[in-house]
Design a protein around this motif. Structure first.
Motif, PDB file in Angstrom:
ATOM      1  N   ASN A 147       1.085  -1.758   0.162  1.00  0.00           N
ATOM      2  CA  ASN A 147      -0.172  -0.037   0.037  1.00  0.00           C
ATOM      3  C   ASN A 147       1.239   1.259   0.292  1.00  0.00           C
ATOM      4  OD1 ASN A 147       1.290  -0.362   2.859  1.00  0.00           O
ATOM      5  ND2 ASN A 147      -0.712  -0.424   3.377  1.00  0.00           N
ATOM      6  N   ASP A 148       1.832   1.080  -0.093  1.00  0.00           N
ATOM      7  CA  ASP A 148       3.261   2.329  -0.712  1.00  0.00           C
ATOM      8  C   ASP A 148       3.836   2.156  -1.563  1.00  0.00           C
ATOM      9  OD1 ASP A 148       4.511   4.336   0.141  1.00  0.00           O
ATOM     10  OD2 ASP A 148       6.067   3.821   1.490  1.00  0.00           O
ATOM     11  N   SER A 149       3.134   1.907  -2.727  1.00  0.00           N
ATOM     12  CA  SER A 149       3.330   1.606  -3.845  1.00  0.00           C
ATOM     13  C   SER A 149       3.701   2.219  -5.223  1.00  0.00           C
ATOM     14  CB  SER A 149       2.719   0.956  -4.879  1.00  0.00           C
ATOM     15  OG  SER A 149       1.212   1.839  -4.658  1.00  0.00           O
ATOM     16  N   GLU A 150       3.855   4.058  -4.328  1.00  0.00           N
ATOM     17  CA  GLU A 150       4.739   4.605  -4.892  1.00  0.00           C
ATOM     18  C   GLU A 150       5.506   5.289  -4.732  1.00  0.00           C
ATOM     19  OE1 GLU A 150       3.916  10.104  -6.031  1.00  0.00           O
ATOM     20  OE2 GLU A 150       1.689   8.107  -4.574  1.00  0.00           O
ATOM     21  N   ASP A 172      -6.672  -3.896   6.044  1.00  0.00           N
ATOM     22  CA  ASP A 172      -7.418  -4.118   4.607  1.00  0.00           C
ATOM     23  C   ASP A 172      -7.796  -5.853   5.259  1.00  0.00           C
ATOM     24  OD1 ASP A 172      -7.158  -2.047   4.167  1.00  0.00           O
ATOM     25  OD2 ASP A 172      -5.977  -2.455   3.043  1.00  0.00           O
ATOM     26  N   LYS A 173      -6.568  -7.065   5.521  1.00  0.00           N
ATOM     27  CA  LYS A 173      -6.535  -8.383   5.973  1.00  0.00           C
ATOM     28  C   LYS A 173      -8.397  -8.629   6.515  1.00  0.00           C
ATOM     29  CE  LYS A 173      -2.997  -9.687   3.220  1.00  0.00           C
ATOM     30  NZ  LYS A 173      -3.999  -9.997   1.860  1.00  0.00           N
ATOM     31  N   ILE A 174      -7.890  -7.821   7.869  1.00  0.00           N
ATOM     32  CA  ILE A 174      -9.090  -7.947   8.550  1.00  0.00           C
ATOM     33  C   ILE A 174     -10.802  -7.472   8.041  1.00  0.00           C
ATOM     34  CG2 ILE A 174     -10.568  -6.742  10.446  1.00  0.00           C
ATOM     35  CD1 ILE A 174      -7.834  -9.277  11.263  1.00  0.00           C
ATOM     36  N   ASP A 175     -11.043  -6.662   7.582  1.00  0.00           N
ATOM     37  CA  ASP A 175     -11.296  -5.595   6.501  1.00  0.00           C
ATOM     38  C   ASP A 175     -12.051  -7.297   5.617  1.00  0.00           C
ATOM     39  OD1 ASP A 175     -11.750  -4.022   8.263  1.00  0.00           O
ATOM     40  OD2 ASP A 175     -11.006  -2.138   6.596  1.00  0.00           O
ATOM     41  N   GLN A 176     -11.545  -7.185   4.841  1.00  0.00           N
ATOM     42  CA  GLN A 176     -12.016  -8.753   3.591  1.00  0.00           C
ATOM     43  C   GLN A 176     -12.724  -9.759   4.230  1.00  0.00           C
ATOM     44  OE1 GLN A 176      -8.213  -9.994   1.862  1.00  0.00           O
ATOM     45  NE2 GLN A 176      -7.591  -7.431   1.067  1.00  0.00           N
ATOM     46  N   LYS A 177     -12.644  -9.509   6.171  1.00  0.00           N
ATOM     47  CA  LYS A 177     -13.027 -10.660   6.231  1.00  0.00           C
ATOM     48  C   LYS A 177     -14.468 -10.731   7.116  1.00  0.00           C
ATOM     49  CE  LYS A 177     -10.515 -14.502   4.395  1.00  0.00           C
ATOM     50  NZ  LYS A 177     -11.003 -15.696   3.681  1.00  0.00           N
ATOM     51  N   ASN A 178     -14.415  -9.379   7.327  1.00  0.00           N
ATOM     52  CA  ASN A 178     -15.956  -8.389   7.757  1.00  0.00           C
ATOM     53  C   ASN A 178     -15.931  -8.825   8.717  1.00  0.00           C
ATOM     54  OD1 ASN A 178     -16.940  -8.090   5.446  1.00  0.00           O
ATOM     55  ND2 ASN A 178     -17.819  -9.594   5.021  1.00  0.00           N
ATOM     56  N   ILE A 232      -1.520 -12.790   6.651  1.00  0.00           N
ATOM     57  CA  ILE A 232      -0.749 -11.594   6.460  1.00  0.00           C
ATOM     58  C   ILE A 232       0.437 -11.615   6.480  1.00  0.00           C
ATOM     59  CG2 ILE A 232      -0.787  -9.070   7.213  1.00  0.00           C
ATOM     60  CD1 ILE A 232      -3.608 -10.080   9.410  1.00  0.00           C
ATOM     61  N   LYS A 233       1.517 -11.141   4.955  1.00  0.00           N
ATOM     62  CA  LYS A 233       2.642 -11.531   4.771  1.00  0.00           C
ATOM     63  C   LYS A 233       2.895  -9.543   4.848  1.00  0.00           C
ATOM     64  CE  LYS A 233       2.880 -16.342   3.781  1.00  0.00           C
ATOM     65  NZ  LYS A 233       3.724 -16.857   2.208  1.00  0.00           N
ATOM     66  N   ARG A 234       4.484  -9.986   4.809  1.00  0.00           N
ATOM     67  CA  ARG A 234       5.367  -8.828   4.532  1.00  0.00           C
ATOM     68  C   ARG A 234       6.694  -8.699   4.086  1.00  0.00           C
ATOM     69  NH1 ARG A 234       7.432  -5.342   9.168  1.00  0.00           N
ATOM     70  NH2 ARG A 234       8.858  -6.165  10.353  1.00  0.00           N
ATOM     71  N   GLN A 235       6.949  -7.979   3.559  1.00  0.00           N
ATOM     72  CA  GLN A 235       8.815  -8.564   2.711  1.00  0.00           C
ATOM     73  C   GLN A 235       9.761  -7.340   3.413  1.00  0.00           C
ATOM     74  OE1 GLN A 235       7.873  -8.056  -1.600  1.00  0.00           O
ATOM     75  NE2 GLN A 235       7.519 -10.518  -1.776  1.00  0.00           N
ATOM     76  N   ASN A 236      11.098  -7.702   2.902  1.00  0.00           N
ATOM     77  CA  ASN A 236      11.730  -6.530   4.031  1.00  0.00           C
ATOM     78  C   ASN A 236      12.684  -7.028   3.002  1.00  0.00           C
ATOM     79  OD1 ASN A 236      11.317  -6.978   6.845  1.00  0.00           O
ATOM     80  ND2 ASN A 236      10.658  -8.593   6.203  1.00  0.00           N
ATOM     81  N   ALA A 237      13.324  -5.175   2.096  1.00  0.00           N
ATOM     82  CA  ALA A 237      14.190  -5.779   1.493  1.00  0.00           C
ATOM     83  C   ALA A 237      15.537  -4.647   1.685  1.00  0.00           C
ATOM     84  CB  ALA A 237      13.855  -5.372  -0.374  1.00  0.00           C
TER      85      ALA A 237
END
Length: 296
Positions: free
Chosen positions: A146-149, A204-210, A261-266
């Motif tokens: 969600n910080d694609s820019e 966002d992940k929580i909202d997707q599951k209501n 829920i996953k995140r990447q590190n780089a």
């Protein structure tokens, strides 16, 4: 020769002998003479005059590209020569510094044993700011969809991906469940870090599951861990945060069926700013260390 190249670059930018002479603090004949010397050396025509304006030939356009690269390399060489005896500055996230870096910092590796390091750990926003303001050429940090820019503007060299597990005290009602569904989180107090991008990822992940939960913001992973131990709520954290406590009947990590829920590190670097050879070597070493850890 470098002075001549710089003069040619200025001429190519302003397309005027008069303006080039003003910027370079010299006479117009000097500019003409320098350009002529370049053309004689490379046996080609670099510029042509049309209607009192300067235009680059095709050869001139090629020469301009290489002249800029050569001057950039010259500047980089000068900087690196002055930095040889200074510590290599490494900007890194608090999380990676605390949970990973102690095991991969190359203090005893032959290729680095003559070098010193300045390790500076920061939060995501601070690392992002340092890159944007060009206070560092690279940073070792998490990245968020969600910080694609921000990601699109920088080179992202992935190190590892990690899942965030549901963390709770062993006495929590959900701790005894073999399978946990998103609906089971209803009315639970979910502790979030202050990182807005990570917050949004989880929400966002929580909202997707209501799933209707109550959110409480805290500063960082370590504070959240202590809050979970105190029974203040549950949270989504990397396993690395709670590893020392697993198996001590204090805290438990669970997966949620159908919710991941996953995140990447780089290693994030500025594509417009060339890394020095020391920085390139260091980044390569760090990446290889994470590859090695994943293979174990």
């Amino acid at each position: 020769m470098l002075d001549k190249m710089q003069m040619f670059i200025v001429l190519a930018e302003c397309r005027s002998f008069t303006e080039t002479a003003r910027r370079m603090f010299c006479s117009q004949p000097t500019i003409s003479h320098q350009i002529q010397q370049l053309e004689e050396k490379y046996k080609t025509i670099l510029i042509q005059r049309k209607n009192r304006q300067i235009e680059l030939t095709e050869q001139g356009e090629v020469f301009l590209q290489y002249a800029r690269k050569i001057l950039l390399l010259d500047k980089q060489m000068e900087q690196e020569l002055h930095q040889v005896n200074s510590p290599l500055s490494v900007h890194i996230s608090h999380y990676i510094a605390e949970k990973y870096f102690a095991t991969i910092l190359p203090l005893h590796i032959d290729e680095f044993e003559q070098q010193s390091f300045s390790i500076k750990s920061n939060c995501y926003e601070s690392l992002k700011e340092k890159l944007l303001l060009e206070k560092t050429s690279f940073a070792i940090m998490p990245i968020y969809e969600n910080d694609s820019e921000f990601q699109q503007a920088y080179k992202v060299d992935l190190l590892f991906e990690e899942e965030l597990f549901l963390i709770m005290h062993c006495s929590h009602p959900l701790a005894g469940r073999k399978v946990i569904y998103a609906r089971d989180l209803k009315n639970q107090t979910l502790l979030l870090p202050e990182n807005l991008y990570l917050q949004q990822l989880i929400k966002d992940k929580i909202d997707q599951k209501n799933a209707q939960v109550q959110y409480m913001q805290m500063t960082n992973f370590e504070i959240i861990k202590q809050a979970v131990l105190s029974g203040m709520g549950i949270s989504f954290l990397p396993l690395k945060i709670i590893e020392p406590l697993l198996g001590q009947n204090k805290i438990m990590a669970k997966s949620i069926h159908g919710l991941c829920i996953k995140r990447q590190n780089a290693i994030v670097s500025n594509p417009q700013k060339m890394l020095t050879q020391r920085e390139l070597n260091f980044c390569k070493y760090v990446k290889n260390q994470f590859i090695h850890m994943e293979s174990l």
